[in-house]
Design an enzyme around this catalytic site. Structure first.
Site, PDB file in Angstrom:
ATOM      1  N   HIS A   1       0.857  -1.190   0.000  1.00 10.36           N
ATOM      2  CA  HIS A   1       0.000   0.000   0.000  1.00 10.36           C
ATOM      3  C   HIS A   1       0.893   1.239   0.000  1.00 10.36           C
ATOM      4  O   HIS A   1       0.756   2.090  -0.851  1.00 10.36           O
ATOM      5  CB  HIS A   1      -0.937  -0.026   1.220  1.00 10.36           C
ATOM      6  CG  HIS A   1      -1.893   1.128   1.271  1.00 10.36           C
ATOM      7  ND1 HIS A   1      -2.975   1.170   2.111  1.00 10.36           N
ATOM      8  CD2 HIS A   1      -1.936   2.304   0.609  1.00 10.36           C
ATOM      9  CE1 HIS A   1      -3.645   2.304   1.950  1.00 10.36           C
ATOM     10  NE2 HIS A   1      -3.024   3.009   1.053  1.00 10.36           N
TER      11      HIS A   1
ATOM     12  N   GLU B   1       0.408   7.879  -3.430  1.00 10.03           N
ATOM     13  CA  GLU B   1       1.339   7.579  -2.334  1.00 10.03           C
ATOM     14  C   GLU B   1       2.522   8.553  -2.329  1.00 10.03           C
ATOM     15  O   GLU B   1       2.945   9.018  -1.270  1.00 10.03           O
ATOM     16  CB  GLU B   1       1.822   6.125  -2.410  1.00 10.03           C
ATOM     17  CG  GLU B   1       0.723   5.108  -2.147  1.00 10.03           C
ATOM     18  CD  GLU B   1       0.099   5.255  -0.759  1.00 10.03           C
ATOM     19  OE1 GLU B   1       0.816   5.176   0.236  1.00 10.03           O
ATOM     20  OE2 GLU B   1      -1.135   5.476  -0.677  1.00 10.03           O
TER      21      GLU B   1
ATOM     22  N   HIS C   1       2.511  10.949   0.799  1.00  8.65           N
ATOM     23  CA  HIS C   1       3.499  10.553   1.812  1.00  8.65           C
ATOM     24  C   HIS C   1       4.937  10.853   1.374  1.00  8.65           C
ATOM     25  O   HIS C   1       5.740  11.335   2.161  1.00  8.65           O
ATOM     26  CB  HIS C   1       3.377   9.051   2.115  1.00  8.65           C
ATOM     27  CG  HIS C   1       1.982   8.637   2.478  1.00  8.65           C
ATOM     28  ND1 HIS C   1       1.426   8.886   3.705  1.00  8.65           N
ATOM     29  CD2 HIS C   1       1.010   8.009   1.751  1.00  8.65           C
ATOM     30  CE1 HIS C   1       0.179   8.411   3.738  1.00  8.65           C
ATOM     31  NE2 HIS C   1      -0.094   7.877   2.567  1.00  8.65           N
TER      32      HIS C   1
HETATM   33  O1  U2P Z   1      -6.609   6.223   7.241  1.00  6.05           O
HETATM   34  C1  U2P Z   1      -6.755   6.810   6.005  1.00  6.05           C
HETATM   35  C2  U2P Z   1      -5.448   7.032   5.298  1.00  6.05           C
HETATM   36  O2  U2P Z   1      -4.601   7.976   5.999  1.00  6.05           O
HETATM   37  C3  U2P Z   1      -3.226   7.582   5.878  1.00  6.05           C
HETATM   38  N1  U2P Z   1      -2.709   7.166   7.182  1.00  6.05           N
HETATM   39  C4  U2P Z   1      -3.525   6.542   8.068  1.00  6.05           C
HETATM   40  C5  U2P Z   1      -3.070   6.161   9.308  1.00  6.05           C
HETATM   41  C6  U2P Z   1      -1.749   6.446   9.658  1.00  6.05           C
HETATM   42  O3  U2P Z   1      -1.301   6.147  10.761  1.00  6.05           O
HETATM   43  N2  U2P Z   1      -0.940   7.051   8.727  1.00  6.05           N
HETATM   44  C7  U2P Z   1      -1.376   7.431   7.510  1.00  6.05           C
HETATM   45  O4  U2P Z   1      -0.634   7.962   6.703  1.00  6.05           O
HETATM   46  C8  U2P Z   1      -3.220   6.487   4.850  1.00  6.05           C
HETATM   47  O5  U2P Z   1      -3.150   7.151   3.606  1.00  6.05           O
HETATM   48  P1  U2P Z   1      -3.366   6.624   2.151  1.00  6.05           P
HETATM   49  O6  U2P Z   1      -2.023   6.472   1.560  1.00  6.05           O
HETATM   50  O7  U2P Z   1      -4.109   5.350   2.166  1.00  6.05           O
HETATM   51  O8  U2P Z   1      -4.188   7.719   1.514  1.00  6.05           O
HETATM   52  C9  U2P Z   1      -4.567   5.818   5.200  1.00  6.05           C
HETATM   53  O9  U2P Z   1      -5.031   4.888   4.304  1.00  6.05           O
END
Ligand code: U2P
Length: 247
Positions: free
Chosen positions: A61, A117, A121
């Site tokens: 993921h 992603e 992030h």
């Molecule tokens: O929970 C929804 C989305 O927020 C991001 N997430 C969640 C928990 C955490 O501890 N850290 C974090 O980054 C994830 O982002 P995504 O890449 O899926 O958009 C998670 O799915």
């Protein structure tokens, strides 16, 4: 004399370079993998990738920077958005290991998840990664940790059976040294099932670490490990949905 000056200049240069490298401004990483079977039986859509390898496996993921208090940075830089030309040499591997099965978007567009992603992030970890090294690091851990094998070796199989949450965490702890976080979702009958595995890495994404913060991810003490639909039935029942990520 000339030699001394050159050596001094080199030392000075190395000091300038090292002082200009920034420390990560987050505390650790979650490296998160999901089980596609938990998408297919949740009736939110099931779109196996059309390219790459759809063999049974956990799928990447993402690699998410985290703070110790359970919060996380996101979408940190609009000036360095995802650019597939920077990772063209990795695409073949990513088509096998990092694909969408429909939870975030169905029908799938293979680059959407990668783009999301990095933009969400990856842009927050540029003190240690550029786009190429961010994606490469994910693939490196994928080659290192075979989550499905780890579970199967402990008798935990994707056969719609129920397994204790602790048993699952311990199997992974035995293999990598630290217990992961587990996220569950629900099948159509409301059974809690294994959806995502959160492995913690240090803030340079080099080593596994004890998770500083393990969120409550809505599991029960016993959870289902859903099977993957047969390839044939997948083709027949490929549900084409327009569910789109809300994150
Ligand atoms: O929970 C929804 C989305 O927020 C991001 N997430 C969640 C928990 C955490 O501890 N850290 C974090 O980054 C994830 O982002 P995504 O890449 O899926 O958009 C998670 O799915």
């Amino acid at each position: 004399m000339r030699g001394i000056i050159i050596v001094s200049l080199l030392i000075l240069q190395s000091l300038v370079v090292s002082s200009s490298q920034t420390e990560p401004d987050f505390n650790f990483f979650y490296w998160v993998n999901y089980w596609p079977g938990a998408i297919c039986d949740s009736q939110k859509g099931c779109c196996p990738p059309t390219k790459g390898n759809t063999a049974s496996d956990f799928i990447i993921h993402g690699l998410w920077p985290q703070f110790n208090n359970g919060t996380w940075p996101a979408f940190c830089d609009q000036t360095n958005l995802f650019d597939i030309s920077k990772i063209s040499d990795l695409v073949c591997q990513m088509e096998k290991k990092w694909t969408e099965w429909g939870v975030w978007a169905c029908p799938i567009n293979e680059t959407n998840l990668w783009e999301h992603e990095w933009n969400k992030h990856g842009t927050c970890v540029q003190s240690i990664f550029d786009q190429h090294s961010y994606f490469r690091t994910n693939l490196k851990f994928k080659h290192k940790v075979h989550l499905l094998n780890i579970l199967i070796q402990k008798g935990i199989k994707p056969n719609d059976g129920f397994y204790s949450l602790d048993e699952i965490k311990n199997a992974i702890k035995c293999a990598i040294g630290f217990a992961p976080g587990i996220e569950c979702n629900e099948d159509v009958k409301g059974n809690k099932q294994l959806f995502q595995i959160y492995i913690c890495l240090d803030n340079y994404a080099k080593e596994f670490v004890e998770c500083p913060y393990v969120p409550d991810k809505s599991c029960a003490s016993k959870i289902k490990f859903p099977s993957l639909p047969e390839r044939d039935s997948l083709n027949e029942s490929l549900s084409v949905m327009s569910s789109v990520s809300t994150t």
